[in-house]
Design a protein around this motif. Sequence first.
Motif, mmCIF file in Angstrom:
data_model
loop_
_atom_site.group_PDB
_atom_site.id
_atom_site.type_symbol
_atom_site.label_atom_id
_atom_site.label_comp_id
_atom_site.label_asym_id
_atom_site.label_seq_id
_atom_site.Cartn_x
_atom_site.Cartn_y
_atom_site.Cartn_z
ATOM 1 N N LYS A 75 20.786 4.152 -12.882
ATOM 2 C CA LYS A 75 20.666 4.816 -11.585
ATOM 3 C C LYS A 75 20.498 3.845 -10.424
ATOM 4 O O LYS A 75 21.053 4.057 -9.353
ATOM 5 C CB LYS A 75 19.525 5.825 -11.617
ATOM 6 N N ASP A 110 30.685 17.431 -14.387
ATOM 7 C CA ASP A 110 29.520 17.286 -15.258
ATOM 8 C C ASP A 110 28.563 16.169 -14.845
ATOM 9 O O ASP A 110 28.217 15.307 -15.654
ATOM 10 C CB ASP A 110 29.962 17.068 -16.710
ATOM 11 N N SER A 112 25.079 14.261 -14.037
ATOM 12 C CA SER A 112 23.676 14.389 -14.436
ATOM 13 C C SER A 112 22.895 14.811 -13.197
ATOM 14 O O SER A 112 23.432 14.821 -12.090
ATOM 15 C CB SER A 112 23.158 13.045 -14.948
ATOM 16 N N GLY A 113 21.627 15.138 -13.366
ATOM 17 C CA GLY A 113 20.811 15.533 -12.212
ATOM 18 C C GLY A 113 20.748 14.444 -11.156
ATOM 19 O O GLY A 113 20.843 14.703 -9.962
ATOM 20 N N ARG A 114 20.581 13.200 -11.591
ATOM 21 C CA ARG A 114 20.520 12.077 -10.635
ATOM 22 C C ARG A 114 21.861 11.865 -9.964
ATOM 23 O O ARG A 114 21.929 11.552 -8.782
ATOM 24 C CB ARG A 114 20.062 10.805 -11.339
ATOM 25 N N GLN A 115 22.947 12.005 -10.734
ATOM 26 C CA GLN A 115 24.263 11.846 -10.132
ATOM 27 C C GLN A 115 24.538 12.949 -9.114
ATOM 28 O O GLN A 115 25.135 12.692 -8.070
ATOM 29 C CB GLN A 115 25.353 11.844 -11.210
#
Length: 179
Positions: A75, A110, A112-115
């Motif tokens: 991240k 799709d 991720s939450g951070r993305q």
Amino acid sequence: MRDPFGAITTERVLRIGCWPGENPDNAFVETYNAALRAAGAHVVAVEDPSRDDLAALDVLHIHWPESIFWQGGGKVRIARRALETMATIARARTAGLAVVWMVHNLAPHDPSGRQAALWAMLKFALSRTIDGFMTLSPSTIDVVRRHMPGLRDKSAMFLWHPAYSQPATPTRAAARARF
């Protein structure tokens, strides 16, 4: 050059950078760049806008800004790459580079939450940095403007998605055996 969709009058060849430059999994960029070359433009692959020489370009044509996520690295590294990329594009735009975004997707597939959180920031910054955007059909211009408020007042045009051959899709049994 501030209006990438207006008349371009120049005595030299238009230099267009395409980011991401190469995508072996999708023939769209190759097909699109071939059409630009056929129209007389000099097209170069921009693999990393934060490190490539944007000063040598007239236009930066962005296809998938979410490609920042494709390189991985965690991240912090991804966030740093996003900040460096946007800062470089903003500096180059101030120096005269026109920036056009071909909006293929409203969001990365799709994430991720951070993305997803980083995409929201990247989309916000990018929508305020570009000169104009393109879509792949006329009906999607308004869809993009509704979902990305920063693009509501930007120049826009569409380009029909071209037909091109893709590798044969494997059968269910072949895909299951492969994976």
